[in-house]
Motif scaffolding. Sequence first.
Motif, PDB file in Angstrom:
ATOM      1  N   SER A  48      44.361  46.097  40.340  1.00  0.00           N
ATOM      2  CA  SER A  48      44.390  45.417  41.636  1.00  0.00           C
ATOM      3  C   SER A  48      45.640  45.835  42.410  1.00  0.00           C
ATOM      4  CB  SER A  48      44.396  43.906  41.416  1.00  0.00           C
ATOM      5  OG  SER A  48      44.449  43.238  42.659  1.00  0.00           O
ATOM      6  N   PRO A  49      45.449  46.244  43.680  1.00  0.00           N
ATOM      7  CA  PRO A  49      46.629  46.644  44.466  1.00  0.00           C
ATOM      8  C   PRO A  49      47.466  45.437  44.890  1.00  0.00           C
ATOM      9  CG  PRO A  49      44.655  46.763  45.808  1.00  0.00           C
ATOM     10  CD  PRO A  49      44.212  46.397  44.417  1.00  0.00           C
ATOM     11  N   THR A  50      48.762  45.651  44.958  1.00  0.00           N
ATOM     12  CA  THR A  50      49.669  44.645  45.508  1.00  0.00           C
ATOM     13  C   THR A  50      50.284  45.255  46.764  1.00  0.00           C
ATOM     14  OG1 THR A  50      51.509  45.435  44.158  1.00  0.00           O
ATOM     15  CG2 THR A  50      50.153  43.685  43.213  1.00  0.00           C
ATOM     16  N   ALA A  51      51.386  44.744  47.220  1.00  0.00           N
ATOM     17  CA  ALA A  51      51.983  45.226  48.471  1.00  0.00           C
ATOM     18  C   ALA A  51      52.579  46.622  48.349  1.00  0.00           C
ATOM     19  CB  ALA A  51      53.061  44.243  48.933  1.00  0.00           C
ATOM     20  N   PHE A  58      50.165  48.291  41.394  1.00  0.00           N
ATOM     21  CA  PHE A  58      48.824  48.058  40.860  1.00  0.00           C
ATOM     22  C   PHE A  58      48.942  47.334  39.533  1.00  0.00           C
ATOM     23  CE2 PHE A  58      48.301  51.370  43.870  1.00  0.00           C
ATOM     24  CZ  PHE A  58      47.075  51.111  44.451  1.00  0.00           C
ATOM     25  N   THR A  59      48.268  46.200  39.434  1.00  0.00           N
ATOM     26  CA  THR A  59      48.331  45.426  38.205  1.00  0.00           C
ATOM     27  C   THR A  59      46.994  45.467  37.477  1.00  0.00           C
ATOM     28  OG1 THR A  59      47.757  43.395  39.398  1.00  0.00           O
ATOM     29  CG2 THR A  59      50.101  43.846  39.070  1.00  0.00           C
ATOM     30  N   SER A  78      48.910  42.848  28.495  1.00  0.00           N
ATOM     31  CA  SER A  78      49.309  43.591  29.698  1.00  0.00           C
ATOM     32  C   SER A  78      48.594  43.141  30.958  1.00  0.00           C
ATOM     33  CB  SER A  78      49.048  45.086  29.482  1.00  0.00           C
ATOM     34  OG  SER A  78      49.808  45.556  28.401  1.00  0.00           O
ATOM     35  N   ILE A  79      47.633  42.224  30.848  1.00  0.00           N
ATOM     36  CA  ILE A  79      46.933  41.720  32.039  1.00  0.00           C
ATOM     37  C   ILE A  79      47.977  41.170  33.015  1.00  0.00           C
ATOM     38  CG2 ILE A  79      45.361  39.926  32.910  1.00  0.00           C
ATOM     39  CD1 ILE A  79      43.834  42.094  31.519  1.00  0.00           C
ATOM     40  N   GLY A  80      47.891  41.609  34.269  1.00  0.00           N
ATOM     41  CA  GLY A  80      48.818  41.156  35.304  1.00  0.00           C
ATOM     42  C   GLY A  80      50.075  42.002  35.422  1.00  0.00           C
ATOM     43  N   LYS A  81      50.270  42.927  34.490  1.00  0.00           N
ATOM     44  CA  LYS A  81      51.442  43.808  34.562  1.00  0.00           C
ATOM     45  C   LYS A  81      51.093  45.081  35.333  1.00  0.00           C
ATOM     46  CE  LYS A  81      53.663  42.231  30.345  1.00  0.00           C
ATOM     47  NZ  LYS A  81      54.174  42.624  29.025  1.00  0.00           N
ATOM     48  N   ILE A  98      46.722  58.849  42.374  1.00  0.00           N
ATOM     49  CA  ILE A  98      45.331  58.567  42.732  1.00  0.00           C
ATOM     50  C   ILE A  98      45.118  57.126  43.189  1.00  0.00           C
ATOM     51  CG2 ILE A  98      43.032  58.252  41.723  1.00  0.00           C
ATOM     52  CD1 ILE A  98      43.430  60.783  40.171  1.00  0.00           C
ATOM     53  N   LEU A  99      45.675  56.164  42.475  1.00  0.00           N
ATOM     54  CA  LEU A  99      45.408  54.753  42.777  1.00  0.00           C
ATOM     55  C   LEU A  99      45.705  54.371  44.231  1.00  0.00           C
ATOM     56  CD1 LEU A  99      46.526  52.931  39.503  1.00  0.00           C
ATOM     57  CD2 LEU A  99      44.191  53.315  40.332  1.00  0.00           C
ATOM     58  N   PRO A 100      46.872  54.725  44.785  1.00  0.00           N
ATOM     59  CA  PRO A 100      47.129  54.354  46.176  1.00  0.00           C
ATOM     60  C   PRO A 100      46.136  54.980  47.162  1.00  0.00           C
ATOM     61  CG  PRO A 100      49.179  54.961  45.103  1.00  0.00           C
ATOM     62  CD  PRO A 100      48.064  55.331  44.165  1.00  0.00           C
ATOM     63  N   ARG A 101      45.760  56.235  46.930  1.00  0.00           N
ATOM     64  CA  ARG A 101      44.816  56.897  47.837  1.00  0.00           C
ATOM     65  C   ARG A 101      43.454  56.240  47.795  1.00  0.00           C
ATOM     66  NH1 ARG A 101      44.537  62.945  46.623  1.00  0.00           N
ATOM     67  NH2 ARG A 101      42.942  62.805  48.235  1.00  0.00           N
ATOM     68  N   VAL A 102      42.976  55.925  46.614  1.00  0.00           N
ATOM     69  CA  VAL A 102      41.663  55.275  46.481  1.00  0.00           C
ATOM     70  C   VAL A 102      41.700  53.900  47.135  1.00  0.00           C
ATOM     71  CG1 VAL A 102      40.043  54.278  44.824  1.00  0.00           C
ATOM     72  CG2 VAL A 102      40.962  56.566  44.436  1.00  0.00           C
ATOM     73  N   SER A 103      42.768  53.164  46.906  1.00  0.00           N
ATOM     74  CA  SER A 103      42.896  51.828  47.493  1.00  0.00           C
ATOM     75  C   SER A 103      42.946  51.890  49.012  1.00  0.00           C
ATOM     76  CB  SER A 103      44.162  51.162  46.959  1.00  0.00           C
ATOM     77  OG  SER A 103      44.341  49.907  47.542  1.00  0.00           O
ATOM     78  N   ARG A 104      43.696  52.832  49.542  1.00  0.00           N
ATOM     79  CA  ARG A 104      43.869  52.953  50.998  1.00  0.00           C
ATOM     80  C   ARG A 104      42.628  53.495  51.687  1.00  0.00           C
ATOM     81  NH1 ARG A 104      47.739  56.678  51.023  1.00  0.00           N
ATOM     82  NH2 ARG A 104      46.184  58.307  51.236  1.00  0.00           N
ATOM     83  N   ASP A 105      42.044  54.585  51.129  1.00  0.00           N
ATOM     84  CA  ASP A 105      40.968  55.301  51.806  1.00  0.00           C
ATOM     85  C   ASP A 105      39.561  54.896  51.371  1.00  0.00           C
ATOM     86  OD1 ASP A 105      43.074  56.646  52.963  1.00  0.00           O
ATOM     87  OD2 ASP A 105      42.916  58.376  51.634  1.00  0.00           O
TER      88      ASP A 105
END
Length: 133
Positions: A48-51, A58-59, A78-81, A98-105
Amino acid sequence: MVVLETKHVADVELLLAVAQELTREQSQEVRRYADLVRNVQIGLSVWSPTARGDARGFTLVAFNPAAEKITGFGLEPSIGKSLVEIMPLAAGGTLDGILPRVSRDGCVLEATVESTKNPANPSRALSITASRR
């Protein structure tokens, strides 16, 4: 006080019966998908993305047993970390990019990691597919 005519009571009972049946069918479908995810031999994890816009942003939300096998350790604690808290060597790596790009786009990205930063297992390779639901 609400007074329903007999016809309306029957309509309400029918509506409730239909709603209960739909709920039961949806519950069965959710259980089928959960069983599939739990038993598939492909490691799956949900982040899950955060700010923040990097791996610390990403947690871990969920995972399946195959993901634990890939990491080599239990993921329940590790859940929530963040990704970096769980796997510090991932900072600046492929998944971190990869994670930020997928979340953003909202795109689907695939990548192959041919070697890791882990000195204990530098020749370890893996394939990553990331998508946003």
